[in-house]
Design a protein around this motif. Sequence first.
Motif, PDB file in Angstrom:
ATOM      1  N   ALA A  63       8.962   7.916  -7.598  1.00 51.40           N
ATOM      2  CA  ALA A  63       9.331   6.878  -6.631  1.00 51.40           C
ATOM      3  C   ALA A  63       8.950   5.476  -7.105  1.00 51.40           C
ATOM      4  CB  ALA A  63       8.665   7.164  -5.288  1.00 51.40           C
ATOM      5  N   GLY A  64       8.319   5.364  -8.284  1.00 49.22           N
ATOM      6  CA  GLY A  64       7.897   4.061  -8.789  1.00 49.22           C
ATOM      7  C   GLY A  64       6.730   3.476  -8.012  1.00 49.22           C
ATOM      8  N   LEU A  65       5.923   4.329  -7.430  1.00 46.84           N
ATOM      9  CA  LEU A  65       4.784   3.891  -6.621  1.00 46.84           C
ATOM     10  C   LEU A  65       3.485   4.053  -7.403  1.00 46.84           C
ATOM     11  CD1 LEU A  65       5.886   5.525  -3.259  1.00 46.84           C
ATOM     12  CD2 LEU A  65       5.843   3.081  -3.788  1.00 46.84           C
ATOM     13  N   VAL A  66       3.282   3.186  -8.339  1.00 50.55           N
ATOM     14  CA  VAL A  66       2.069   3.218  -9.157  1.00 50.55           C
ATOM     15  C   VAL A  66       1.088   2.212  -8.562  1.00 50.55           C
ATOM     16  CG1 VAL A  66       1.107   2.901 -11.461  1.00 50.55           C
ATOM     17  CG2 VAL A  66       3.407   3.868 -11.184  1.00 50.55           C
ATOM     18  N   PRO A  67      -0.048   2.696  -8.048  1.00 51.23           N
ATOM     19  CA  PRO A  67      -0.983   1.776  -7.401  1.00 51.23           C
ATOM     20  C   PRO A  67      -1.672   0.854  -8.402  1.00 51.23           C
ATOM     21  CG  PRO A  67      -1.903   3.984  -7.480  1.00 51.23           C
ATOM     22  CD  PRO A  67      -0.502   4.081  -8.005  1.00 51.23           C
ATOM     23  N   ASP A  68      -2.033  -0.327  -7.905  1.00 53.82           N
ATOM     24  CA  ASP A  68      -2.859  -1.264  -8.668  1.00 53.82           C
ATOM     25  C   ASP A  68      -4.336  -0.909  -8.484  1.00 53.82           C
ATOM     26  OD1 ASP A  68      -0.611  -2.998  -9.308  1.00 53.82           O
ATOM     27  OD2 ASP A  68      -0.709  -3.628  -7.211  1.00 53.82           O
ATOM     28  N   LEU A  74       0.593   9.602 -13.556  1.00 50.32           N
ATOM     29  CA  LEU A  74       1.046   8.213 -13.433  1.00 50.32           C
ATOM     30  C   LEU A  74       1.147   7.544 -14.797  1.00 50.32           C
ATOM     31  CD1 LEU A  74      -0.959   6.980 -10.308  1.00 50.32           C
ATOM     32  CD2 LEU A  74       1.391   7.842 -10.419  1.00 50.32           C
ATOM     33  N   PRO A  75       2.097   6.612 -14.949  1.00 45.55           N
ATOM     34  CA  PRO A  75       2.280   5.944 -16.235  1.00 45.55           C
ATOM     35  C   PRO A  75       1.240   4.863 -16.528  1.00 45.55           C
ATOM     36  CG  PRO A  75       3.877   5.124 -14.657  1.00 45.55           C
ATOM     37  CD  PRO A  75       3.139   6.248 -13.982  1.00 45.55           C
ATOM     38  N   ALA A  76       0.481   4.450 -15.521  1.00 42.78           N
ATOM     39  CA  ALA A  76      -0.539   3.416 -15.715  1.00 42.78           C
ATOM     40  C   ALA A  76      -1.768   3.785 -14.901  1.00 42.78           C
ATOM     41  CB  ALA A  76      -0.010   2.057 -15.278  1.00 42.78           C
ATOM     42  N   ARG A  77      -2.917   3.355 -15.370  1.00 46.52           N
ATOM     43  CA  ARG A  77      -4.192   3.672 -14.717  1.00 46.52           C
ATOM     44  C   ARG A  77      -4.617   2.513 -13.814  1.00 46.52           C
ATOM     45  NH1 ARG A  77      -7.957   8.092 -14.619  1.00 46.52           N
ATOM     46  NH2 ARG A  77      -9.848   7.173 -13.780  1.00 46.52           N
ATOM     47  N   THR A 136      -0.129  -2.762  -4.615  1.00 47.61           N
ATOM     48  CA  THR A 136      -0.009  -1.394  -4.099  1.00 47.61           C
ATOM     49  C   THR A 136      -1.387  -0.761  -4.084  1.00 47.61           C
ATOM     50  OG1 THR A 136       2.248  -1.173  -4.954  1.00 47.61           O
ATOM     51  CG2 THR A 136       1.080   0.865  -4.434  1.00 47.61           C
ATOM     52  N   LEU A 137      -1.795  -0.318  -2.904  1.00 46.24           N
ATOM     53  CA  LEU A 137      -3.105   0.277  -2.684  1.00 46.24           C
ATOM     54  C   LEU A 137      -2.927   1.741  -2.311  1.00 46.24           C
ATOM     55  CD1 LEU A 137      -6.218  -0.056  -2.212  1.00 46.24           C
ATOM     56  CD2 LEU A 137      -5.636  -0.621   0.164  1.00 46.24           C
ATOM     57  N   LEU A 138      -3.638   2.627  -2.984  1.00 44.30           N
ATOM     58  CA  LEU A 138      -3.651   4.048  -2.657  1.00 44.30           C
ATOM     59  C   LEU A 138      -4.974   4.381  -1.991  1.00 44.30           C
ATOM     60  CD1 LEU A 138      -2.686   7.033  -2.847  1.00 44.30           C
ATOM     61  CD2 LEU A 138      -3.574   7.051  -5.193  1.00 44.30           C
ATOM     62  N   GLY A 180       6.241   2.485   7.945  1.00 43.69           N
ATOM     63  CA  GLY A 180       5.763   3.641   7.204  1.00 43.69           C
ATOM     64  C   GLY A 180       6.765   4.765   7.162  1.00 43.69           C
ATOM     65  N   ARG A 181       6.694   5.536   6.060  1.00 46.18           N
ATOM     66  CA  ARG A 181       7.566   6.677   5.845  1.00 46.18           C
ATOM     67  C   ARG A 181       6.808   7.754   5.095  1.00 46.18           C
ATOM     68  NH1 ARG A 181       8.785   2.045   4.542  1.00 46.18           N
ATOM     69  NH2 ARG A 181       8.691   2.323   2.311  1.00 46.18           N
ATOM     70  N   ILE A 182       7.250   8.984   5.232  1.00 44.70           N
ATOM     71  CA  ILE A 182       6.692  10.101   4.469  1.00 44.70           C
ATOM     72  C   ILE A 182       7.424  10.162   3.136  1.00 44.70           C
ATOM     73  CG2 ILE A 182       6.414  12.622   4.383  1.00 44.70           C
ATOM     74  CD1 ILE A 182       4.633  11.230   6.476  1.00 44.70           C
ATOM     75  N   LEU A 183       6.681  10.377   2.044  1.00 44.99           N
ATOM     76  CA  LEU A 183       7.285  10.545   0.720  1.00 44.99           C
ATOM     77  C   LEU A 183       7.531  12.027   0.513  1.00 44.99           C
ATOM     78  CD1 LEU A 183       8.085   9.002  -1.885  1.00 44.99           C
ATOM     79  CD2 LEU A 183       5.846   9.617  -2.776  1.00 44.99           C
ATOM     80  N   ASP A 184       8.793  12.408   0.402  1.00 39.69           N
ATOM     81  CA  ASP A 184       9.114  13.832   0.304  1.00 39.69           C
ATOM     82  C   ASP A 184       8.981  14.357  -1.123  1.00 39.69           C
ATOM     83  OD1 ASP A 184      11.451  13.349  -1.173  1.00 39.69           O
ATOM     84  OD2 ASP A 184      12.766  13.535   0.556  1.00 39.69           O
ATOM     85  N   GLY A 185       9.254  15.635  -1.305  1.00 41.28           N
ATOM     86  CA  GLY A 185       9.056  16.312  -2.584  1.00 41.28           C
ATOM     87  C   GLY A 185       9.944  15.845  -3.712  1.00 41.28           C
ATOM     88  N   GLU A 186      11.021  15.129  -3.403  1.00 44.01           N
ATOM     89  CA  GLU A 186      11.900  14.631  -4.464  1.00 44.01           C
ATOM     90  C   GLU A 186      11.594  13.175  -4.812  1.00 44.01           C
ATOM     91  OE1 GLU A 186      13.554  16.479  -1.752  1.00 44.01           O
ATOM     92  OE2 GLU A 186      12.988  18.106  -3.096  1.00 44.01           O
ATOM     93  N   GLY A 187      10.498  12.658  -4.286  1.00 42.04           N
ATOM     94  CA  GLY A 187      10.147  11.268  -4.556  1.00 42.04           C
ATOM     95  C   GLY A 187      10.940  10.315  -3.699  1.00 42.04           C
ATOM     96  N   GLN A 188      11.657  10.850  -2.708  1.00 43.00           N
ATOM     97  CA  GLN A 188      12.428  10.002  -1.789  1.00 43.00           C
ATOM     98  C   GLN A 188      11.549   9.649  -0.606  1.00 43.00           C
ATOM     99  OE1 GLN A 188      15.575   8.958  -2.566  1.00 43.00           O
ATOM    100  NE2 GLN A 188      15.091   9.972  -4.477  1.00 43.00           N
TER     101      GLN A 188
END
Length: 167
Positions: free
Chosen positions: A44-49, A70-73, A103-105, A153-161
């Motif tokens: 989903a492109g949701l990589v936290p900072d 994740l592609p970045a730490r 983006t905060l996780l 807010g939304r739920i992130l489903d299993g397909e990254g949608q």
Amino acid sequence: MSRRLVILRHARAEHGFAGPDHDRSLTESGRAQALEAGRRLALAGLVPDHVICSTATRTRQTLDGVLAELPARPSVEFEESAYAADLDTAFALINAADPDVGTLLLVGHNPTMADLASAFIDDPGLVSFPPASLAVVDLEVEWLYAAPGTGDGRILDGEGQVGKGEG
């Protein structure tokens, strides 16, 4: 700057553990769930900072699985108060986030993670937030002012949608 909050409940943990609750580990299926949560975020492109994570063993292990995909730490903050956090404490942790974080996780426990997701999801059908559930909130305010209803807010489903209240 837009701000995005990602809410993650820890993955499936051991039941009936003889030691302190804080020390419960993930099950094998929980480890797989954690990796899958990381894949969903990456897809989903949701990589936290930045990450705020409870100090409990199961949340740390969940975060390890997520970070492996994740592609970045991001920077990570292990926060003792996130372990037994109620909704007010969760919002205090979010409100204290550095203004430069986009983006905060937040990795934590139920019922607080479910309550936090529900504070932003306008869907009476959201009654469950099982292990390794992810919710995404697009905030309309700075971290300091995040509160119920200040974002979508939304739920992130299993397909990254990102789906509305699917759970």
